[in-house]
Design a protein around this motif. Structure first.
Motif, PDB file in Angstrom:
ATOM      1  N   HIS A   8      60.577 123.874  -3.869  1.00 51.06           N
ATOM      2  CA  HIS A   8      60.509 124.090  -5.300  1.00 51.06           C
ATOM      3  C   HIS A   8      59.079 124.008  -5.774  1.00 51.06           C
ATOM      4  O   HIS A   8      58.273 123.346  -5.212  1.00 51.06           O
ATOM      5  CB  HIS A   8      61.262 123.097  -6.156  1.00 51.06           C
ATOM      6  CG  HIS A   8      61.998 122.027  -5.501  1.00 51.06           C
ATOM      7  ND1 HIS A   8      63.283 121.777  -5.788  1.00 51.06           N
ATOM      8  CD2 HIS A   8      61.713 121.081  -4.627  1.00 51.06           C
ATOM      9  CE1 HIS A   8      63.713 120.730  -5.130  1.00 51.06           C
ATOM     10  NE2 HIS A   8      62.775 120.317  -4.426  1.00 51.06           N
ATOM     11  N   ARG A  64      63.922 128.480  -7.459  1.00 50.30           N
ATOM     12  CA  ARG A  64      62.691 128.424  -8.244  1.00 50.30           C
ATOM     13  C   ARG A  64      62.827 129.212  -9.547  1.00 50.30           C
ATOM     14  O   ARG A  64      62.388 128.771 -10.610  1.00 50.30           O
ATOM     15  CB  ARG A  64      61.520 128.991  -7.421  1.00 50.30           C
ATOM     16  CG  ARG A  64      61.018 128.061  -6.324  1.00 50.30           C
ATOM     17  CD  ARG A  64      60.015 128.812  -5.474  1.00 50.30           C
ATOM     18  NE  ARG A  64      58.807 128.047  -5.229  1.00 50.30           N
ATOM     19  CZ  ARG A  64      58.557 127.392  -4.105  1.00 50.30           C
ATOM     20  NH1 ARG A  64      59.454 127.398  -3.155  1.00 50.30           N
ATOM     21  NH2 ARG A  64      57.422 126.738  -3.958  1.00 50.30           N
ATOM     22  N   LYS A 123      65.283 127.486 -11.928  1.00 49.08           N
ATOM     23  CA  LYS A 123      64.622 126.289 -12.466  1.00 49.08           C
ATOM     24  C   LYS A 123      63.564 126.663 -13.497  1.00 49.08           C
ATOM     25  O   LYS A 123      63.440 126.005 -14.544  1.00 49.08           O
ATOM     26  CB  LYS A 123      64.023 125.481 -11.311  1.00 49.08           C
ATOM     27  CG  LYS A 123      63.416 124.137 -11.682  1.00 49.08           C
ATOM     28  CD  LYS A 123      61.936 124.226 -11.938  1.00 49.08           C
ATOM     29  CE  LYS A 123      61.212 124.831 -10.758  1.00 49.08           C
ATOM     30  NZ  LYS A 123      59.818 125.162 -11.116  1.00 49.08           N
ATOM     31  N   HIS A 127      66.095 120.411 -11.240  1.00 48.87           N
ATOM     32  CA  HIS A 127      65.974 120.941  -9.885  1.00 48.87           C
ATOM     33  C   HIS A 127      67.339 120.951  -9.193  1.00 48.87           C
ATOM     34  O   HIS A 127      67.701 121.914  -8.515  1.00 48.87           O
ATOM     35  CB  HIS A 127      64.987 120.097  -9.078  1.00 48.87           C
ATOM     36  CG  HIS A 127      63.561 120.493  -9.276  1.00 48.87           C
ATOM     37  ND1 HIS A 127      62.930 121.452  -8.514  1.00 48.87           N
ATOM     38  CD2 HIS A 127      62.634 120.055 -10.153  1.00 48.87           C
ATOM     39  CE1 HIS A 127      61.681 121.591  -8.911  1.00 48.87           C
ATOM     40  NE2 HIS A 127      61.472 120.750  -9.913  1.00 48.87           N
ATOM     41  N   PHE A 152      68.371 119.690  -3.366  1.00 45.83           N
ATOM     42  CA  PHE A 152      67.212 119.821  -4.244  1.00 45.83           C
ATOM     43  C   PHE A 152      67.017 118.589  -5.126  1.00 45.83           C
ATOM     44  O   PHE A 152      65.891 118.177  -5.390  1.00 45.83           O
ATOM     45  CB  PHE A 152      67.356 121.074  -5.114  1.00 45.83           C
ATOM     46  CG  PHE A 152      67.205 122.353  -4.348  1.00 45.83           C
ATOM     47  CD1 PHE A 152      65.953 122.823  -3.992  1.00 45.83           C
ATOM     48  CD2 PHE A 152      68.318 123.089  -3.969  1.00 45.83           C
ATOM     49  CE1 PHE A 152      65.809 124.008  -3.272  1.00 45.83           C
ATOM     50  CE2 PHE A 152      68.187 124.270  -3.255  1.00 45.83           C
ATOM     51  CZ  PHE A 152      66.931 124.728  -2.907  1.00 45.83           C
ATOM     52  N   ALA A 195      63.797 116.041  -5.098  1.00 44.42           N
ATOM     53  CA  ALA A 195      63.049 115.833  -6.340  1.00 44.42           C
ATOM     54  C   ALA A 195      63.017 114.352  -6.705  1.00 44.42           C
ATOM     55  O   ALA A 195      62.003 113.833  -7.189  1.00 44.42           O
ATOM     56  CB  ALA A 195      63.677 116.642  -7.469  1.00 44.42           C
TER      57      ALA A 195
END
Length: 312
Positions: free
Chosen positions: A4, A105, A108, A132, A198, A202
C-alpha cells in the motif's frame, strides 16, 4: 504492508500494474512448489502419522500425498512434479497481484479523497488502518473474477492428469460455469482474509513503528508488517480456504457443494481438518509475502519515478 501507499496516491496506474506484476512473477517462480504442497495437503483426506501408524508408514503416506505419481521416482522428478499447471498459475498469480495490489491502492485513494472524515469519526486514531483494511476487503471480494484461472491451477496441482492432453478452449468448454464453482465461498474467504492482510500490516506500521507515511517504511519494517498481516490473514481464512480448495479440486461430473463438504469434514475428519495445510502455509508465508510485497514496494515507486521522468 508492502503493497500500500501512504495515502497520497502519487504513483501512476502503469507503475502500479508493472510493479505488482513483477512481484507476482518473481513470487511464482520461487514459491509455486510450496503452494502445490499446501494445496495437496488441504485436499487430502488421508491422515499421515495417525494413531496406529509407524513413523515410516506416516512418511510413506505423506510422500504419496505430496508427490502423487512421482512418489517413487528420483529427487528431480519429485521436484518437477510440484510444478503442474504452471501456465495457469502464472496467469492467475500475475493477474491476482496486479489486481490486488493496484486495486487496493486505488480503492484506498478513493476512500481517502472522499470518505476520510467518515473513517476519522468512526475509528478515531485507527482510521487509516481501518481504511487500508476496508479497501483490501472490498478488492478481495472482487477477486472472484479471477476464479477460473485459480480453479484450473488448483485442479492441475491436485489432479495433474485431469487436464493432460487438453487445450485451454477444450477445458473451458468442458468445465463451463463450473470454473466459478465455490465463488461464494471464495468471496467469504477473501473478505476477512484481505481485511486482516492489509489491516494487520497497517496496524503494525502505524501502532508499532509509528509510521504516518507507509511508503517510508524500511525493509525491516516491511518485513515485520508483512508477517503480521499475512499470519493474521492466513489463519483467519484457513477454514474457508480448505472448503474452497476442495470445491475447486473436483471435476465437473463430481461437483459438490460447500455445505456438503463442510458437514463431511466435521463428521469424518474433525474440526482440525479446517486447518489442514496451515503449517506449510504459515512457514512459507513470512518470506513469501515479505518477498512479494517488498518487490512491489520497491518497484512501484521506482517505475513511477522513471515514467514521470520520461514525461518531463
Amino acid at each position: 504492508m508492502g503493497g500500500h501507499s501512504s495515502g497520497k496516491g502519487d504513483e501512476s496506474l502503469t507503475a502500479r500494474l508493472l510493479g505488482s506484476g513483477l512481484s507476482g512473477i518473481l513470487e511464482l517462480v520461487c514459491f509455486h512448489p510450496v503452494d502445490t504442497i499446501a494445496k495437496r495437503l488441504m485436499n487430502s483426506t488421508q491422515k499421515p502419522f495417525s494413531s496406529g501408524q509407524s513413523t515410516a508408514e506416516g512418511f510413506s503416506v505423506l510422500n504419496k500425498v505430496i508427490f502423487k505419481d512421482a512418489a517413487d521416482k528420483g529427487t528431480f522428478s519429485k521436484y518437477k512434479s510440484l510444478f503442474p499447471g504452471l501456465g495457469f498459475a502464472a496467469g492467475y498469480k500475475v493477474a491476482q497481484r496486479m489486481y490486488k495490489f493496484t486495486g487496493q491502492r486505488h480503492v484506498k485513494d478513493y476512500m481517502n479523497n472522499h470518505h476520510a472524515s467518515t473513517f476519522k469519526s468512526l475509528f478515531g486514531d485507527n482510521w487509516k488502518t481501518m481504511m487500508h483494511a476496508t479497501a483490501g476487503s472490498i478488492v478481495g471480494v472482487g477477486e472472484i473474477v479471477l476464479l477460473p484461472l485459480d480453479a484450473l491451477k488448483i485442479k492441475m496441482q491436485i489432479n495433474p492428469t485431469l487436464l493432460q492432453g487438453k487445450g485451454l478452449v477444450q477445458v473451458i468448454t468442458q468445465e463451463g460455469w463450473g470454473l466459478y464453482r465455490g465463488a461464494s465461498w471464495t468471496a467469504a474467504r477473501n473478505a476477512p482474509g484481505s481485511f486482516a492482510l492489509f489491516g494487520g500490516s497497517a496496524l503494525v506500521k502505524e501502532n508499532i513503528f509509528g509510521l504516518t507515511d507507509y511508503s517510508q517504511a524500511t525493509f525491516f519494517q516491511n518485513f515485520c508488517a508483512s508477517i503480521g498481516g499475512a499470519f493474521a490473514s492466513i489463519t483467519v481464512s484457513s477454514p474457508l480456504d480448505v472448503i474452497k480448495t476442495r470445491i475447486q479440486a473436483k471435476s465437473a461430473d463430481k461437483a459438490e457443494g460447500g455445505w456438503t463438504i463442510l458437514s463431511r469434514m466435521v463428521k469424518n475428519e474433525g474440526f482440525g481438518s479446517f486447518f489442514k495445510g496451515l503449517v506449510p502455509k504459515l512457514l512459507v508465508v513470512g518470506p513469501k509475502l515479505v518477498f512479494s510485497f517488498t518487490i512491489a514496494d520497491m518497484a512501484i515507486p521506482m517505475i513511477s519515478a522513471a515514467i514521470d521522468g520520461k514525461k518531463h
